[in-house]
Design an enzyme around this catalytic site. Structure first.
Site, mmCIF file in Angstrom:
data_model
loop_
_atom_site.group_PDB
_atom_site.id
_atom_site.type_symbol
_atom_site.label_atom_id
_atom_site.label_comp_id
_atom_site.label_asym_id
_atom_site.label_seq_id
_atom_site.Cartn_x
_atom_site.Cartn_y
_atom_site.Cartn_z
ATOM 1 N N THR C 92 0.858 -1.178 0.000
ATOM 2 C CA THR C 92 0.000 0.000 0.000
ATOM 3 C C THR C 92 0.896 1.231 0.000
ATOM 4 O OG1 THR C 92 -1.722 -1.175 1.193
ATOM 5 C CG2 THR C 92 -1.797 1.224 1.283
ATOM 6 N N LYS C 168 -6.950 1.041 -3.524
ATOM 7 C CA LYS C 168 -6.659 0.524 -2.185
ATOM 8 C C LYS C 168 -6.810 1.626 -1.137
ATOM 9 C CE LYS C 168 -5.293 -1.925 1.288
ATOM 10 N NZ LYS C 168 -3.958 -2.365 1.628
ATOM 11 N N LYS C 237 -1.558 6.320 9.040
ATOM 12 C CA LYS C 237 -0.691 6.343 7.854
ATOM 13 C C LYS C 237 -1.554 6.303 6.581
ATOM 14 C CE LYS C 237 1.541 3.243 4.927
ATOM 15 N NZ LYS C 237 1.592 1.830 4.589
#
Lengths: 296, 296, 296, 296
Positions: C92, C168, C237
């Site tokens: 990711t 994503k 994050k």
């Protein structure tokens, strides 16, 4: 004093000239040579290389942003050869960069001070900047004559360099908060039959004296966003610094989040090169103003 | 002039006294009788009923909020019997109420002006208020001597009464935005080793002169929230007025949304009776300050 | 196929095992050697160097974040010597990194695909991941057998690799939005006498079937935030990735701003290692719940 | 059972028909007579007056909003003469109204239940609503046959009526949060070359099964906002209920604040009569999409 000066943009060139006028010996370096030539015409010396600038007693840098500082100056090789006692970084950069820079400089026996400034190019040209300085006190004493040449007043903000960066970032954040608040209030007024000039007259005549509210307020009231005294895209960069500083120290800043969204919307609509006051357009656009009829 | 005065709270009683001192005949009414007695001691006449107050040439009301105005004064029966030429509503109420009130008064041949004021009780006691007035120009001329007795300056904001309410609501919204911005910046500073007093000194010495930033800033820096000059719970009411005015005229006000959440959080934590500056605590609480170690 | 595999964290080690079980030859590299030894025990070969991994036909990487990818793999020297036809980045990471990586790889004749996955380590261990893949169609065909070994289904999202990263990031953003909405609604219920379990029962029985609402909802209702299936700090994050992607493409994302603040507040309060569901605590804390009396 | 039914809007008329079909005797009242005539055609009796409806054993009301309930039903005179054992308020109203109503009914010996429903008119026409009910258990038992006629399932949410209103408000808030999250993610995708249909396919195939994401997602992906299944202006009313409930119980709801601003912006742009999915346009407008070139 022999001063090395790095970064001759619209601010840096004026600041370097003030140092020259105060009688300092100034060796300058800039990525593009035109600005160097102009300063040489005013008595500066052109550095043969970046490394050569670091041979002065004190080095002042005024670069565009973290990336420029990082790529140009935060090199172990460069610092290992530096003879300067201190590097004064006067740009608006992140506290995270200030910490990294202070550590790296310390490792090579070079002092590091943060001394970002407030004021536009005309204030720089008049030696009228506000200098927000932090770091080792003895080093601050050492370069105070330089601050005196460039600024009207110096604030000493403790011995941790990053505190000065936080102060600068905070001041810009608060300035932008005031402009966004003006923008929202002006849109509310417009939608309810209150003239922007009338609102502004009330505000500046009561709780908000001072140039920020009257200056930005007039631009918003007149929908006049050019020429840009403070480019809106630069404001977006600055609010990013505030949000990153907040994230880095785990301080939520919801107002800054609102500012970021409003600035981003403005940039998306092509207003990045207008003045920060164009936030007023963003507020109007969200409210679909002007409307055919004024009645809510 | 014979003035009827309704609402003798901490502000109203001082305003009524100024009218008396300026030589006007003042007939007063208040829900609780103590304040009436005090004013009578200063030369006012006590009204036998609310209806009796409306027999004066001009009626001034200074009630707590929309609900109080609505329940006491917006009665067709009451207005049908009124002999007053004009009713001047000096409270901080919604523009929606101003519109309804103006319509209802017009239907009964009574003029309606909105003239909310800025300033605290001590300013009211000194005849030093800022008067934000809007409505019919001839009526404004008629009551100007009253404004002159109560205030230091009057702003005329057009012929739609609600514009004055919007101006007052906007000023309070902007004041609260400044306090929240101060709060977030101060928390950011604290988490990064910048003393609140230093930050404040920079801000007031550069872009933000004037009493709002220095006054609230000092309270936030010293974490001193009492006595309350501007009760935080009252701020929550006022930001509700701003949001409702925005919703009523379809103007999104994202900053006001942030203010509402911060104020609500403060009230939930029992700080409703503290000064608005207690927003500083809310920002600190979100950031879990103070922390055992200062390093971010 | 001969596959090079870089990054044997909790996800990567399971994905590499699935490749082995599907009969592929797998050469592995990891920063710390323990994970390498474990994989070798399952039939993998240990690479002598990072460069050696790039001699396989296809290289799969599953590194922690942008910084790890940048520092390990985006090296011109490394790519210049690579024999691999394609590098499939399954981590990711940001779309900005994907763009830079695709350009750099193209310059050295190596294909670049983005194929981030959805699913937790147990799904990885069962070859049950959802694979979000984008990039050149022929290359996607070439590595489809690898996706089939690791995942239950592959979505093809066009020929620009960064589109898969956006997908994503968007999915995680939406997941977190749902958890924050659950948190706020649950706090509202608690303050008003509605049991969290009852609210959850209504929501999952009407508009929100599916594991996200029932799973996170139960954790919030029971105030059970450990063990962490999705670490809250990791969510912070990820919301940063969403905000950065938005800023990079000038798309304001106000919901993401709210998420960032709530997550930051949670981390400041020491909840970074708890499950994302601990957003429920953040909502309760803002509302000062529980309160001595339930009546609002 | 003899049921009085008040409010024959698009939902109420179908609910009343279900009661008739289940064999109950239903006396109906509506502000405009057309709907009454239609119901009489299906076997209902027309009430001569509102007071007459309150002579039934149980009264069901399905009115538009707080104001309608307040002005029509919360009259001491009306309730004093009521013979009904219980009044079941099935509309989406505020918890504050529920509390006032429960108190007022109790003072006149009439039971009060809150039982808002989830589902659109077609679900109402099929007796397929979800009934969220709260209040006294014996009264809930008494009217359960009515709920069984109108709904597919009843949730019992405790003995405080307002808990049911909170549940309904929360469900709508969460629905709108999901739609706003979809809108922001779709705009992010569009600005970065990810097709909306692809994103939606990923989301519904992984973490978000169920009709909300697929239904609203398809409308956003196709930019198809009519006909309106859930009017956007109604959503603005509902988010107002959530924010007011939050303010009333001191629960900050920052996501709801974002929703309010986005909905307000949509209404300002003339999209109030479109489906809630038009939030997708709001997100696109903020990002100035579509753009001439797709590259960020």
């Amino acid at each position: 004093m022999h001063v090395g000066f790095i970064g001759l943009g619209t601010m840096g060139r004026e600041m370097a000239r003030q140092l020259l006028e105060a009688g300092h010996r100034v060796t300058v370096w800039n990525r593009s040579p035109e600005a160097v030539r102009a300063l040489v015409g005013h008595g500066a010396e052109a550095a043969g290389s970046l490394a050569a600038v670091l041979d002065a007693e004190a080095v002042v840098s005024m670069l565009a942003d973290d990336t420029a500082v990082e790529s140009l100056l935060l090199s172990p090789e460069l610092l290992a050869g530096a003879k300067a006692r201190v590097h004064v970084n006067m740009a608006t950069v992140s506290p995270a960069l200030a910490r990294r820079a202070a550590d790296l400089h310390a490792g090579h026996g070079v002092g590091y001070l943060a001394a970002p400034v407030m004021g536009r190019p005309d204030a720089a040209a008049a030696g009228n900047l506000a200098v927000l300085a932090a770091g080792d006190g003895a080093l601050l004493d050492f370069v105070q004559p330089l601050f005196d040449a460039m600024g009207r007043r110096t604030w000493r903000l403790g011995d941790r360099p990053e505190a000065a960066n936080i102060a600068k970032i905070s001041a810009n954040f608060m300035l932008m908060s005031a402009v966004e608040a003006l923008s929202e209030a002006t849109a509310l007024g417009e939608a309810n039959g209150l003239a922007a000039a009338d609102l502004l007259d009330v505000l500046t005549g009561t709780v908000f004296p001072g140039p920020v509210y009257s200056g930005y307020g007039a631009m918003i009231a007149e929908r006049r966003y050019e020429p840009a005294g403070f480019r809106l895209a630069l404001g977006l960069k600055d609010v990013g610094l505030a949000l990153d500083a907040g994230a880095g120290s785990r301080v939520p800043m919801p107002l800054a989040g609102v500012l970021r969204d409003a600035l981003l919307e403005s940039v998306a609509h092509g207003e990045g090169d207008r003045d920060l006051a164009a936030l007023g357009e963003s507020a109007r656009r969200r409210a679909a103003l002007p409307r055919p009829d004024r009645t809510p």
